[in-house]
Scaffold this active site. Structure first.
Site, mmCIF file in Angstrom:
data_model
loop_
_atom_site.group_PDB
_atom_site.id
_atom_site.type_symbol
_atom_site.label_atom_id
_atom_site.label_comp_id
_atom_site.label_asym_id
_atom_site.label_seq_id
_atom_site.Cartn_x
_atom_site.Cartn_y
_atom_site.Cartn_z
ATOM 1 N N GLN A 1 41.747 -34.207 88.308
ATOM 2 C CA GLN A 1 42.052 -34.903 86.723
ATOM 3 C C GLN A 1 42.128 -33.765 85.780
ATOM 4 O O GLN A 1 41.151 -32.924 85.500
ATOM 5 C CB GLN A 1 40.863 -35.750 86.624
ATOM 6 C CG GLN A 1 41.111 -36.748 85.213
ATOM 7 C CD GLN A 1 42.502 -37.720 85.315
ATOM 8 O OE1 GLN A 1 42.709 -38.283 86.239
ATOM 9 N NE2 GLN A 1 43.051 -37.701 83.951
ATOM 10 N N ASP B 1 49.674 -35.845 92.724
ATOM 11 C CA ASP B 1 50.220 -35.996 91.262
ATOM 12 C C ASP B 1 51.565 -35.145 91.229
ATOM 13 O O ASP B 1 52.114 -35.246 90.336
ATOM 14 C CB ASP B 1 49.156 -35.082 90.615
ATOM 15 C CG ASP B 1 48.299 -35.960 89.599
ATOM 16 O OD1 ASP B 1 48.780 -36.913 89.274
ATOM 17 O OD2 ASP B 1 47.114 -35.207 89.053
ATOM 18 N N LYS C 1 41.650 -45.372 88.563
ATOM 19 C CA LYS C 1 42.354 -44.876 89.790
ATOM 20 C C LYS C 1 41.742 -45.314 91.144
ATOM 21 O O LYS C 1 42.458 -45.983 92.300
ATOM 22 C CB LYS C 1 42.740 -43.380 89.940
ATOM 23 C CG LYS C 1 43.588 -42.949 88.739
ATOM 24 C CD LYS C 1 43.815 -41.456 88.506
ATOM 25 C CE LYS C 1 44.538 -41.260 87.322
ATOM 26 N NZ LYS C 1 44.661 -40.021 87.007
#
Ligand code: NDP
Length: 313
Positions: free
Chosen positions: A97, A120, A53
């Protein structure tokens, strides 16, 4: 006949070049979007995901940083870090994460992320925005699936879509997006009766259940578009032979690395029946990171437009 392969890498590249053009525009107005990725602990898959990422940000010129915290991190410590990032002006996106270590209250942590920085799209505010079709940040994998369908010219409106999986991260949001694009949507899960028969109704079948190669030809309507979201690793020779016998490339990969990836779909079984299919790897996966880049730029636009810099007096 064999299904058309929907190449996620090509679509990712298209999207990244669009993001790159948008970034240039933003730069001209003095804005450089920034993403912070938080990694807690030593999960090897999470380590790779977060590194990719950050790398993807760097390749586009998005500012990024990775905050690595020890496996023993407590909920309160993580909440403090999230709050710090919430306050930082140059950070537009915060990504925690998952999965987090078991002592951490994941729901509390995700709830602490400023919804405007929630790239997200997992915060209840953003999920609510999605539900009611208000502007917000849409979860990356579901958004990527819609990009694959649209950019591949797969019709959605009026089609029957079947989604296997009802998670907050993939199944539910992709079902909502398909419905908002006027598909008639059925959501299946582990208690669905006669799953293959329900799946065979789908002109579009999205498999997001996390069960290696479970979806076979008997789940697929002839000519249907099959989107394979699952990612599993095969580490036993017998499993690799079961799914990939006769596939020299896969057998070679397994010999070299001791593992190979598979989705929720058994490709050898489904390919002759489906009209189009996303491969694993190289299908949905690349879109997830591309949509994270899209969301980071979107977050920068939404937030900085909502709170314009004070006009000097
Ligand atoms: P979850 O485990 O949270 O959800 C799985 C869902 O599938 C649940 O709703 C479950 O039903 C359902 N399910 C499980 N087994 C069956 C079965 N035998 N029959 C019918 N339904 C079943 O997984 P996620 O949604 O987080 O992820 C799904 C897969 O997608 C995983 O392999 C994951 O690694 C992958 N993934 C890939 C991404 C990418 O970028 N390509 C991104 C995110 C995830 P129930 O609710 O009844 O338990």
């Amino acid at each position: 006949m064999s299904a058309r392969i929907l190449n996620g890498n090509e679509i990712r590249d298209q999207i990244k070049s669009e993001v790159s053009a948008e970034l240039k525009q933003l730069q001209e107005s003095g804005i450089r979007p920034g993403l912070a990725v938080i990694l807690v602990g030593n999960n090897p898959a999470s380590e790779i995901y977060t590194r990719n990422k950050v790398k993807s940000c760097e390749s586009l010129g998005i500012y990024s940083e990775r905050l690595i915290l020890p496996e023993t991190t407590k909920t309160e410590e993580l909440l403090i870090r999230v709050e710090e990032l919430n306050r930082r002006e140059e950070i537009d996106g915060i990504l925690v994460q998952l999965p987090l270590p078991s002592q951490v209250d994941s729901k509390r942590v995700l709830l602490a992320v400023d919804p405007q920085k929630d790239v997200d799209g997992f915060h209840p505010v953003n999920l609510g925005n999605l539900l009611s079709q208000r502007p917000g940040l849409v979860p990356c994998t579901p958004a990527g699936i819609l990009e694959i369908l649209k950019r591949s010219g797969i019709p959605i409106e009026g089609q029957r879509a079947v989604v296997i999986g009802r998670s907050d991260i993939v199944g539910k949001p992709v079902a909502l997006l398909l419905m908002h694009h006027n598909a008639t949507v059925t959501i299946c899960h582990s208690r669905t009766r006669d799953l293959p028969a329900v799946c065979r109704e789908g002109d579009i079948l999205v498999a997001a259940l996390g069960k290696a190669g479970m979806v076979t030809a008997q789940y697929v309507k002839p000519g249907a578009t099959v989107i394979d979201v699952g990612i599993s690793q095969l580490t036993q020779l017998a499993d690799v032979e079961r799914f990939f016998s006769g596939n020299a490339k896969r057998m070679e990969e397994f010999e070299k690395k001791g593992a190979t990836l598979i989705g929720d779909v058994d490709p050898a079984s489904v390919m002759p029946v489906a009209g189009a299919i996303t491969p694993v790897p190289g299908g949905v996966g690349p879109l997830t990171i591309a949509m994270l880049m899209v969301n980071t730029v979107r977050a920068a636009r939404l937030r900085r437009a909502a709170y314009p810099a004070p006009v000097p007096s």
